[in-house]
Write a protein that holds these residues in place. Sequence first.
Motif, mmCIF file in Angstrom:
data_model
loop_
_atom_site.group_PDB
_atom_site.id
_atom_site.type_symbol
_atom_site.label_atom_id
_atom_site.label_comp_id
_atom_site.label_asym_id
_atom_site.label_seq_id
_atom_site.Cartn_x
_atom_site.Cartn_y
_atom_site.Cartn_z
ATOM 1 N N GLN A 226 -3.637 -3.085 -10.158
ATOM 2 C CA GLN A 226 -4.460 -3.650 -9.102
ATOM 3 C C GLN A 226 -5.583 -2.665 -8.780
ATOM 4 O OE1 GLN A 226 -1.110 -4.129 -6.341
ATOM 5 N NE2 GLN A 226 -2.164 -2.788 -4.887
ATOM 6 N N THR A 227 -6.665 -3.190 -8.224
ATOM 7 C CA THR A 227 -7.871 -2.395 -8.025
ATOM 8 C C THR A 227 -8.210 -2.281 -6.550
ATOM 9 O OG1 THR A 227 -8.701 -3.161 -10.174
ATOM 10 C CG2 THR A 227 -10.298 -2.168 -8.675
ATOM 11 N N HIS A 228 -8.571 -1.078 -6.135
ATOM 12 C CA HIS A 228 -8.969 -0.804 -4.754
ATOM 13 C C HIS A 228 -10.372 -0.196 -4.754
ATOM 14 C CE1 HIS A 228 -4.921 -1.264 -2.798
ATOM 15 N NE2 HIS A 228 -4.560 -1.122 -4.069
ATOM 16 N N ASN B 218 -9.789 1.917 0.658
ATOM 17 C CA ASN B 218 -9.386 0.641 1.258
ATOM 18 C C ASN B 218 -7.973 0.279 0.792
ATOM 19 O OD1 ASN B 218 -9.113 -1.945 2.251
ATOM 20 N ND2 ASN B 218 -11.160 -2.597 1.640
ATOM 21 N N PRO B 219 -7.020 0.130 1.698
ATOM 22 C CA PRO B 219 -5.642 -0.202 1.290
ATOM 23 C C PRO B 219 -5.499 -1.635 0.788
ATOM 24 C CG PRO B 219 -5.805 -0.135 3.678
ATOM 25 C CD PRO B 219 -7.116 0.358 3.149
ATOM 26 N N GLN B 220 -6.494 -2.498 1.076
ATOM 27 C CA GLN B 220 -6.437 -3.881 0.603
ATOM 28 C C GLN B 220 -7.057 -3.963 -0.787
ATOM 29 O OE1 GLN B 220 -4.867 -6.372 2.150
ATOM 30 N NE2 GLN B 220 -4.292 -4.915 3.759
ATOM 31 N N PRO B 221 -6.311 -4.431 -1.788
ATOM 32 C CA PRO B 221 -6.865 -4.494 -3.148
ATOM 33 C C PRO B 221 -7.938 -5.573 -3.270
ATOM 34 C CG PRO B 221 -4.709 -5.549 -3.088
ATOM 35 C CD PRO B 221 -4.917 -4.926 -1.730
ATOM 36 N N TRP C 254 0.796 -1.224 0.000
ATOM 37 C CA TRP C 254 0.000 0.000 0.000
ATOM 38 C C TRP C 254 0.837 1.286 0.000
ATOM 39 C CZ3 TRP C 254 -4.032 2.389 -1.392
ATOM 40 C CH2 TRP C 254 -4.403 3.589 -0.817
ATOM 41 N N PRO C 255 1.924 1.372 0.743
ATOM 42 C CA PRO C 255 2.694 2.633 0.706
ATOM 43 C C PRO C 255 3.127 3.030 -0.706
ATOM 44 C CG PRO C 255 3.373 1.310 2.576
ATOM 45 C CD PRO C 255 2.464 0.438 1.762
ATOM 46 N N GLU C 256 3.546 2.052 -1.527
ATOM 47 C CA GLU C 256 3.948 2.369 -2.895
ATOM 48 C C GLU C 256 2.750 2.799 -3.733
ATOM 49 O OE1 GLU C 256 6.819 -0.339 -4.814
ATOM 50 O OE2 GLU C 256 6.720 -1.518 -2.961
ATOM 51 N N ILE C 257 1.631 2.117 -3.553
ATOM 52 C CA ILE C 257 0.422 2.455 -4.303
ATOM 53 C C ILE C 257 -0.079 3.840 -3.903
ATOM 54 C CG2 ILE C 257 -2.016 1.862 -4.596
ATOM 55 C CD1 ILE C 257 -0.174 0.147 -6.246
#
Length: 561
Positions: free
Chosen positions: A125-127, A114-117, A91-94
Motif C-alpha cells: 500500500q502507498t502513503h 499521512n497514515p491514510q493510504p 497504520w500501527p502495523e505499517i
Amino acid sequence: MLSLTKTSSRQREILEVVFRNGWDYMRGLLTGGKASKPQLPSPEVLRNILIELGPVYVKLGQLLSTRPDLLPGRYIDALSTLQAQVPAVAWPEIEVLIRQQLNGPLEEIFAELNPQPVAAGSIAQTHKATLADGRKVAIKVQRPGIDLVIAQDIALIKGLAELVSISDFGSDFDLVALADEFSKALLAELDFTQEASFADQLRRNLSTSRWFDPKQVVVPQIYWNLTNKKLLVMEWLDGVPILSSSLSASQHLAGSRTNGTTDAAVVAEQRRAVTTLLFRAFFQQIYIDGFFHADPHPGNLFYLDDGRVALLDCGMIGRLDPRTQQILTEMLLAIVDIDSQRCAQLTLQLAESSPRVNLARLESDYDRMLRKYYNLSLSEIKFSEVIYEVLDVSRNNKVILPGSMGLYAKALANLEGVARTFDPEINLLDQIKPLITDLFRRQLLGDDPLQTLLRTALDVKSLSLQSPRQLELLLDRMTSETMHWNLTLRDLDPLRRSLDDSANRLSFSIVVGSLIMGAAIISAKAQTAQLLVPSNALFAAASFLGLWLIVSILRSGRLRS
C-alpha cells in the motif's frame, strides 16, 4: 509431488472454492476421481475463483492476463479487470514496518507522513509523505507477512501444476515450467529494489528521443537511500489518472477564450498530441530500447498538473532482444500489407518451439484472419486485436511463442484501449506508420550510418583480398582431385535401413526358392529310399523358412506396401 488432497486449512479452502464455483474438471482431479473432458471454467467462473482465493491468486490472475499467447481473448479480458479487494493494513502495523526498514528515526527523516493510504493492493500500500527537506514523496510499503502467504501459495500452485501436467489438459504446455515462471514473477514483486531499478532504467531510456519531446514524459525519481526490498520511496507527482483527466487536461492545454468557453477543436488537437506522445514513447520502448513498461493500464498513466505524462508502477517490465524486435517490425509491415505467407514465416522464426507445424495450414489460418481487413482503412483496424489474433493462430497451430510476446501484446492492448477512450478517433497504425521507415533505416544502417558504412567497407575489402586466394585453392584442389564433398542427406538412414531389409528379404526368398527347387529335382529323380530323406528334409527346411519369412513380413505391417 505435492498432493492437494491432503488435509490442511489452505488446501481445504481451495477445494471448497473450486467446488462452490462448479469447476467440474478440476473437481475430478482434486478428488482423485475420473475427470471429464479437459476444459477450463468459463472466464467469469475462473475470475470468481481467483477473487475468492485471495490477493495472491488475484495477482496470479493479473499475471495470466499478460499471457494472451496462452489464453483466448475472452479470458484475458476477464482477468485484466481483476483487482484485489483487500482492506488497507492498519497504520500501527505499517508504522512498525516502516521504522524497521529505515536507517534512522522516522521523525528525523520525514517531516510529515499521512497514515491514510492513497492506494492499497494485494502486496503493498502507498502513503504520501514529506521529507525533512520539504520534498514530497510516495512511500510504497509491503504488507506485513505477505512474503509468508506468497511462499505457502506458491507451493500449492506448483503442486497443482504438477497434478494437471499429467493429464491431457496439460499436454500442450509445460505447466510446471509455467508455474515456475509465475512463481518467480510473484517473488520478484516482493523485492522493491528490482522495481526501483526498472524505473531508473526506463527513465534513462526515455531521456533521449528523436520521435518525441523527452521532457514531456516522466518516470518518478527513486530515493535509493530510503529504498530497500520492503520499502520503496519515490518522487511524488501531482496529477490524476489520464482517463479521469480528459476535461481538466484539455482545459489546461487549450486554455480558455475571453468568454470562458473552450475551443473544441483545440481540445481535440491537444488530446491527439497526448495520445501521439504516449504511442511514440511506447514505440521507442518496444522497438528501439527492447525494455518497456508492460502494464500501461489507466491507473498507471497519469496526466500531471504541469501538462506532462507520467508512467507509474514499473514492477512489470517486458524485454525484447534485437532479433525479436526485427521480426516484430517485419510482422507489422506484413500485417499492413495483408501478407499471410510472410506472417506465417515470421511466426515460425519467432517461435521457441513448433513441433510438426503444418505450414500450409498456418498460412491458411493467417489468410482467413487477415481477409477480414482487406476492405478496411487503417483507422478502422484495432491493432491490438490483430496481435491477439496472431497469438490465437499461433496457439491453434501448436506454435509456442516466447513469454515476452504476451507482455508485448498486453502492453499494446492496454495502450490502445486507454488511447481510444481518451481520443476515440486515434489509431495505433496511423501513429506508428510514419516511424516504420525510420525504424527500418535504423535496423539497416544502425544509429551511426557512417560507422556502419565504414564497417561494411572493411568487410568488402577483406572479402576482396581473400577471394583470389580462396579461388586459387578451390581450383588447385579440383585439378589435383583432393577435394572432398561432405553431403548430409536428412532422413537417409531410415531409407537405407528399409533398402537393407528389402534386399535381405529378397535374398532370403531366393534361398527358400532354391531349396524348394533342389528338393523337387532330387525327389523327381529319386530311385531309392536314401534319396527321399534329403529331399523331405529340404522340403521341411524350405517350408519352415518360408513360413518364418511370411510371419516376419506380416509383423512388420508392410505387407500391403
